[in-house]
Design an enzyme around this catalytic site. Structure first.
Site, mmCIF file in Angstrom:
data_model
loop_
_atom_site.group_PDB
_atom_site.id
_atom_site.type_symbol
_atom_site.label_atom_id
_atom_site.label_comp_id
_atom_site.label_asym_id
_atom_site.label_seq_id
_atom_site.Cartn_x
_atom_site.Cartn_y
_atom_site.Cartn_z
ATOM 1 N N LEU A 14 0.821 -1.009 0.086
ATOM 2 C CA LEU A 14 0.019 0.011 0.119
ATOM 3 C C LEU A 14 0.932 1.183 0.016
ATOM 4 C CD1 LEU A 14 -2.792 -1.069 2.563
ATOM 5 C CD2 LEU A 14 -3.000 -0.935 0.015
ATOM 6 N N GLU A 34 9.570 -5.134 -6.665
ATOM 7 C CA GLU A 34 8.640 -5.793 -5.599
ATOM 8 C C GLU A 34 9.473 -7.309 -5.698
ATOM 9 O OE1 GLU A 34 6.944 -7.973 -2.946
ATOM 10 O OE2 GLU A 34 6.636 -5.636 -2.918
ATOM 11 N N GLN A 112 -7.326 -4.982 1.186
ATOM 12 C CA GLN A 112 -5.743 -4.587 0.765
ATOM 13 C C GLN A 112 -5.374 -5.198 -0.721
ATOM 14 O OE1 GLN A 112 -2.774 -4.858 3.696
ATOM 15 N NE2 GLN A 112 -0.996 -5.131 2.253
ATOM 16 N N LEU A 136 15.929 -5.908 -4.330
ATOM 17 C CA LEU A 136 17.060 -4.814 -3.904
ATOM 18 C C LEU A 136 18.102 -5.821 -3.397
ATOM 19 C CD1 LEU A 136 18.132 -2.115 -3.930
ATOM 20 C CD2 LEU A 136 17.216 -1.905 -1.562
ATOM 21 N N TYR A 212 -13.344 -9.425 17.717
ATOM 22 C CA TYR A 212 -12.188 -9.661 18.604
ATOM 23 C C TYR A 212 -12.732 -10.607 19.636
ATOM 24 C CZ TYR A 212 -10.144 -5.898 16.152
ATOM 25 O OH TYR A 212 -9.597 -4.886 15.194
ATOM 26 N N ASP A 298 5.067 0.079 6.628
ATOM 27 C CA ASP A 298 5.303 -0.569 7.682
ATOM 28 C C ASP A 298 7.093 -0.750 7.917
ATOM 29 O OD1 ASP A 298 3.159 -1.804 8.324
ATOM 30 O OD2 ASP A 298 3.226 -3.780 7.495
ATOM 31 N N GLY A 307 -8.171 -1.229 15.033
ATOM 32 C CA GLY A 307 -8.430 0.136 14.831
ATOM 33 C C GLY A 307 -8.519 0.641 13.450
#
Length: 520
Positions: A14, A34, A112, A136, A212, A298, A307
């Site tokens: 993302l 990627e 996602q 990479l 949850y 991330d 959340g």
């Protein structure tokens, strides 16, 4: 073999794809690499909150995200013993809370996997090259740029880039290579997840759900059950203690027993499609920039999923970074503008990661709660539109640089998001938010400021568009923006206020402000 690109982005998640999209929107091409064979196919983060949808709307992706959202009867978020009850607390009973008083954008519920696919398509349309199955190998940077070595099935090649964006995930080899440490709460717990095919219509109905789970019979005493894009597929997860067991200890029989406990259906006919394990952590990089390398997503911050702000924050990292990279590469700004990436995004990343941690304690791990712990912020107006940026702005006297303000009572201070005000035009009603997104915008009701903006734009060679509110375009905007009828407000491409003049002023005042903001 060697090649050149203005921006090399490592990671097509993302954050990496969002950075590429918004760079493309500003006319700057990039190369995305990627290591995986394609974008994500696994159920991960879901949902695009209103602030992210504002950005995606500017990129022409609002409809695509809405079209990719499941057509169910709404979103259900509960804390419960199982999906079949009993329910301890209902957090959401509808898809998203309406925030029409704050934004012209709605919210979406795309997964996602869908969001990455949509972003990749749009990035290519805007001139991005994406190479999958490419990793990479190494990189070096100096005052002139970044030299990277990429490897794929055909061998290695050298790429020279002006800037490198690290969107390479929570383990981030780039961050480690730079020696950037991290701080935060650390590991919250380990869990094992199963992608499951099962008919739960009698339990959850025609709704997207997230439960949850708090149940002492579940492994670790807690778990989750979440919908996917497929009505007969779910993700079920439970905790485990790596000091005493490992994922291999979850046999098929034990796994199915845990899945049935989570569903609350003892005889559930379930098929396990895939199994994975993860550790939930909360940590933030000690700095988001190192020379010509900038961290997003991330790589910059990891947080519990509780959340739903992790994926949204990743998108916004790319949104806020891209215009700065583009401005420097066009020669409109000095390199000092990019120093504001760390100054602006790290405090916000810390705020959101900490809030997600608090949510995790309340929703999944009440056993970790301590007396005196702060409760999570649940007001969406604060989390989505109340944070401020204190880097590339001209702060006013008396502004102590507070990170948060009440978005329902906008001040118009530099560093705050430009308020949403409805304007009437000959073509219909628009929001002030719809005026932003490409270059700088000067909002004013004075023709003198319009002339000043045109003079400064030509003299500095910057993308600056004056927007006169008056005549055919009307709206009560001066109060929310904190200026008089003869004042002016300079808004950045990311719709944050950079500077304002409460009353009349000169072209020299505007030029000085822009030179400060752009490190000219």
């Amino acid at each position: 073999m060697s090649e050149r690109t203005p921006v090399l982005i490592v990671g097509a998640g993302l954050s990496g794809l969002s950075t590429a999209v918004f760079l493309g929107l500003h006319g700057t091409p990039s190369l995305v690499v990627e290591r995986h064979a394609g974008t994500s196919t696994h159920p991960k983060a879901r949902g695009q909150q209103h602030h992210a949808m504002e950005a995606l709307r500017l990129a022409g992706l609002e409809s695509a995200m809405l079209d990719a959202s499941p057509k169910s009867q709404g979103f259900l978020l509960r804390i419960a013993q199982s999906a079949n009850g009993p329910v301890f607390r209902e957090i959401l009973h509808d898809t998203f809370q309406p925030l029409d008083h704050l934004t012209p954008a709605g919210a979406a519920d795309a997964s996602q996997a869908s969001a990455e696919r949509i972003l990749a398509e749009r990035a290519r349309e805007l001139g991005t090259e994406i190479r999958f199955s490419t990793r990479l190998e190494s990189f070096e940077q100096d005052e002139n740029g970044v030299r990277a070595v990429l490897a794929d099935a055909t061998g290695t090649r050298e790429v020279h880039a002006d800037y490198l964006v690290a969107a390479d995930g929570h383990r981030s080899p780039i961050r480690e290579r730079l020696g950037i440490g991290a701080h935060g709460r650390g590991a919250l717990g380990h869990s094992i997840h199963w992608q499951v095919r099962a008919d739960l219509s009698a339990v959850v109905g025609d709704r997207q759900v997230m439960y949850y789970l708090q149940n002492p019979e579940l492994s670790g005493g807690n778990g989750v059950l979440v919908s996917t894009d497929h009505p007969d597929q779910f993700v079920v997860g439970v905790g485990y203690d790596p000091a005493h067991e490992e994922p291999a200890d979850f046999t098929e029989e034990r796994s199915l027993a845990q899945i049935r406990l989570a569903a609350g259906v003892p005889e559930l006919d379930a098929e396990i499609l895939a199994t994975d394990s993860t550790v939930t952590t909360m940590q933030v990089a000690d700095r988001f920039s190192d020379g010509r390398v900038h961290l997003v997503g991330d790589a910059a911050h990891t947080m519990p999923p509780h959340g739903g702000m992790g994926g949204n924050t990743a998108v916004m990292d790319g949104f806020y970074l891209a215009w700065k990279l583009a401005a420097v590469l066009r020669g409109e700004a000095g390199p000092g503008l990019l120093d504001s990436h760390d100054a602006e995004r790290r405090p916000v990343g810390e705020l959101i990661a900490e809030n997600q941690y608090r949510n995790a304690i309340v929703r999944n791990r009440p056993d970790l709660a301590r007396e005196g712990d702060a409760l999570p912020i649940e007001d969406p107006a604060v989390l989505l539109f109340g944070y401020r940026h204190n880097g590339a702005v001209v702060r006013e006297p008396g502004d102590e640089g507070e990170l948060l303000e009440d978005a329902t009572r906008p001040t118009g201070r530099p560093g705050s998001r430009a308020p949403h005000v409805r304007l009437s035009t000959p073509d219909g009603e628009v929001s002030t938010i719809d005026l932003f997104g490409r270059g700088f915008v000067l909002l004013t009701g004075s023709t003198a400021w319009v002339d000043a903006a045109e003079e400064v734009a030509a003299g500095l060679g910057v993308r600056l568009e004056p927007r006169l509110i008056g005549g055919d375009v009307t709206g009560d905007w001066t109060g929310p923006y904190g200026v008089g009828a003869d004042g002016a407000v300079l808004v950045r491409p990311d719709r944050f206020i950079a500077w304002r003049s409460r009353g009349s002023g000169t072209a020299a005042d505007l030029e000085k402000a822009l030179r400060t903001i752009l490190d000219r």
